[in-house]
Design an enzyme around this catalytic site. Structure first.
Site, PDB file in Angstrom:
ATOM      1  CG  HIS A   1      -1.885   0.999   1.414  1.00 60.06           C
ATOM      2  ND1 HIS A   1      -1.612   2.286   1.806  1.00 60.06           N
ATOM      3  CD2 HIS A   1      -3.226   0.945   1.221  1.00 60.06           C
ATOM      4  CE1 HIS A   1      -2.742   2.986   1.846  1.00 60.06           C
ATOM      5  NE2 HIS A   1      -3.739   2.187   1.495  1.00 60.06           N
TER       6      HIS A   1
ATOM      7  CG  ASP B   1       0.757  -2.450   6.341  1.00 59.89           C
ATOM      8  OD1 ASP B   1      -0.217  -2.666   7.088  1.00 59.89           O
ATOM      9  OD2 ASP B   1       0.687  -1.762   5.308  1.00 59.89           O
TER      10      ASP B   1
ATOM     11  CD  GLN C   1      -6.691  -4.669   4.093  1.00 63.73           C
ATOM     12  OE1 GLN C   1      -7.629  -5.410   4.359  1.00 63.73           O
ATOM     13  NE2 GLN C   1      -6.869  -3.402   3.766  1.00 63.73           N
TER      14      GLN C   1
ATOM     15  CE  LYS D   1      -7.040  -0.438   6.408  1.00 60.07           C
ATOM     16  NZ  LYS D   1      -7.886   0.065   5.331  1.00 60.07           N
TER      17      LYS D   1
ATOM     18  CB  CYS E   1      -3.799   3.351  -1.638  1.00 63.13           C
ATOM     19  SG  CYS E   1      -5.136   4.502  -1.408  1.00 63.13           S
TER      20      CYS E   1
HETATM   21  N1  7TS Z   1      -1.528  -0.788   4.734  1.00 57.91           N
HETATM   22  C1  7TS Z   1      -2.429  -1.583   4.155  1.00 57.91           C
HETATM   23  C2  7TS Z   1      -2.053  -2.973   3.766  1.00 57.91           C
HETATM   24  C3  7TS Z   1      -3.727  -1.106   3.952  1.00 57.91           C
HETATM   25  O1  7TS Z   1      -4.632  -1.904   3.390  1.00 57.91           O
HETATM   26  C4  7TS Z   1      -4.058   0.216   4.335  1.00 57.91           C
HETATM   27  C5  7TS Z   1      -5.419   0.809   4.068  1.00 57.91           C
HETATM   28  C6  7TS Z   1      -3.083   0.981   4.963  1.00 57.91           C
HETATM   29  C7  7TS Z   1      -1.826   0.459   5.136  1.00 57.91           C
HETATM   30  C8  7TS Z   1      -3.366   2.354   5.487  1.00 57.91           C
HETATM   31  O2  7TS Z   1      -4.229   2.258   6.569  1.00 57.91           O
HETATM   32  P1  7TS Z   1      -4.860   3.571   7.247  1.00 57.91           P
HETATM   33  O3  7TS Z   1      -5.853   3.037   8.216  1.00 57.91           O
HETATM   34  O4  7TS Z   1      -3.734   4.274   7.900  1.00 57.91           O
HETATM   35  O5  7TS Z   1      -5.474   4.345   6.133  1.00 57.91           O
HETATM   36  N2  7TS Z   1      -6.094   0.236   2.997  1.00 57.91           N
HETATM   37  C9  7TS Z   1      -7.216   0.685   2.419  1.00 57.91           C
HETATM   38  C10 7TS Z   1      -7.844   0.005   1.377  1.00 57.91           C
HETATM   39  O6  7TS Z   1      -7.461  -1.055   0.913  1.00 57.91           O
HETATM   40  N3  7TS Z   1      -8.932   0.702   0.998  1.00 57.91           N
HETATM   41  O7  7TS Z   1      -9.017   1.789   1.748  1.00 57.91           O
HETATM   42  C11 7TS Z   1      -7.964   1.804   2.639  1.00 57.91           C
END
Ligand code: 7TS
Length: 405
Positions: A123, A200, A203, A226, A364
């Protein structure tokens, strides 16, 4: 304990609604999950009864707020099986956690000639902060190759590892392809050349138990939203000896011990990395989400989720004109696909008209989209409240939109 998906679904009030005249089928859990009553109620209870600022008041409400806030940290410590609550740093989410490590550890330790490895399927949150810090330090950002199926090849990774590699940062599960990466092998291989490893877990955490001590990762990050918790709260786990050596990258109140105009000394862990008033209600909500998950049989949840994923994959393979993007050996929660002759955004809009919520676009994760030869995909991402019926609704909706293409 068994697992009954309709009972679980009833815990999530938002799901009992119609969208565009159809029952909502929410398959955008990779972006954010819905919240159970337990989380909504905990946040409401906090604001109705305990709201105050933490660690500073000489009054009862402040004591109460501090106590629920620090209890939440202990709940996260238990959830990740960290060695100590001092190793749990509150952040806004995964993005801030990666930035914290990149700007704090990276700026302090990276030099010209050093390398930082990230996988090709990251990401942007796990690419851009490293790129920014590499530009400042003269270190090099090196992508770990991913094969056509969306798997990291460990032999190729081994070939890239040398004593120049100081840091490896990799997703536990890819948000774009659903690949479950062999993080244990990656951690072991990277440690052999003396590199630190950050996982990370954005997910991954919703799908199975994480044990940071068993993994022996140096850092682990995730976002509360999440994991059935609120937005605006997340966690950075780091090994205490590493965090102790790191200089904070944000300054302010709470993170200090003494301040004069000549010099500031920093607070101890974990407060050293938590300047300003934190997201107290967010921590309370995240703790409620963790307790909710802990009240379920997590193995039964995981096998239910696998069943739904396998069912979706089988249906996708039978669907004419549909190409699955990413065919990793081990995947979780995510089905990414394109339909011949259609644009993912159009598919997303037409599915929404039938009550089915998916995400479309590059997720992203532009580098892996380019690697897979697509500008974007349609992504259905699953959570514990999704059922085979939801998968049927998705594929019935896909059949109905064929006439538009
Ligand atoms: N890393 C991964 C693997 C992610 O899926 C996401 C967010 C992030 C980092 C960033 O997370 P945040 O909570 O700091 O924004 N992924 C997604 C997605 O797949 N669709 O919307 C956000």
């Amino acid at each position: 304990m068994s697992f009954d998906v309709s009972t679980i679904k009833a815990d999530f009030p938002i799901l009992a609604q119609q969208v565009n005249g159809q029952p909502l089928v929410y398959l955008d859990n990779g972006a954010t999950t819905q919240k159970p009553n337990a989380v909504i109620d905990a946040i409401t209870h906090y604001y109705r009864n305990d709201n105050s600022n933490v660690h500073r008041g000489a009054h009862t409400l402040s004591d109460r707020a501090t106590s629920v806030f620090e209890q939440a940290r202990k709940d996260v410590k238990g959830f990740l099986n960290a060695n100590s609550s001092d190793e749990i740093i509150w952040t806004k989410g995964t993005t801030e956690a990666v930035n914290l490590v990149a700007f704090s550890w990276g700026l302090q330790n990276l030099r010209m000639g050093d390398q930082v490895l990230v996988s090709h399927m990251e990401h942007h949150a796990n690419i851009v902060p490293w790129q920014m810090v590499c530009e400042k330090t003269g270190a090099e950002l090196v992508p770990m190759p991913v094969n056509d199926d969306g798997d990291i090849d460990l032999d190729q990774l081994n070939g890239l590892l040398s004593e120049n590699v100081k840091f490896v940062s990799v997703a536990h599960v890819s948000n774009a392809l659903g690949t479950v990466n062999p993080v244990q092998d990656i951690i072991n291989l990277a440690h052999k050349v003396g590199a630190l490893v950050m996982i990370d877990g954005a997910q991954a955490v919703a799908h199975w138990d994480i044990d940071v001590q068993r993994l022996d990762c140096d850092f682990y990050a995730f976002s509360g939203h999440k994991l059935y918790g609120p937005t605006g709260i997340g966690v950075l786990y780091g090994k205490a000896d590493l965090l102790n050596l790191m200089t904070p990258f944000m300054g302010g109140g709470e993170m200090i011990e003494t301040v004069t105009f000549e010099k500031t000394t920093f607070n101890t862990l974990p407060y050293k990395f938590e300047p300003g008033t934190p997201n107290i209600a967010g921590a309370v909500g995240l703790s409620a989400a963790i307790n909710y998950l802990n009240s379920l049989d997590r193995e039964a949840v995981a096998s239910h989720e696998e069943d739904v994923m396998d069912y979706a994959l089988a249906k996708a393979k039978q669907t004419k004109g549909l190409r699955i993007v990413g065919n990793a050996k081990h995947r979780a929660g995510v089905l990414s696909f394109v339909i011949e002759g259609t644009h993912p955004h159009d598919v997303g809009t037409l599915l929404d008209q039938q009550g089915v919520a998916v995400r479309t676009g590059n997720h992203c994760a532009m580098p892996i989209m380019e690697r897979m030869g697509v500008p974007g995909t349609v992504r259905a991402s699953f959570a514990l409240y999704n059922s085979r019926e939801d998968v049927d609704a998705l594929f019935n909706a896909i059949e109905k939109i064929r006439m538009f293409f």
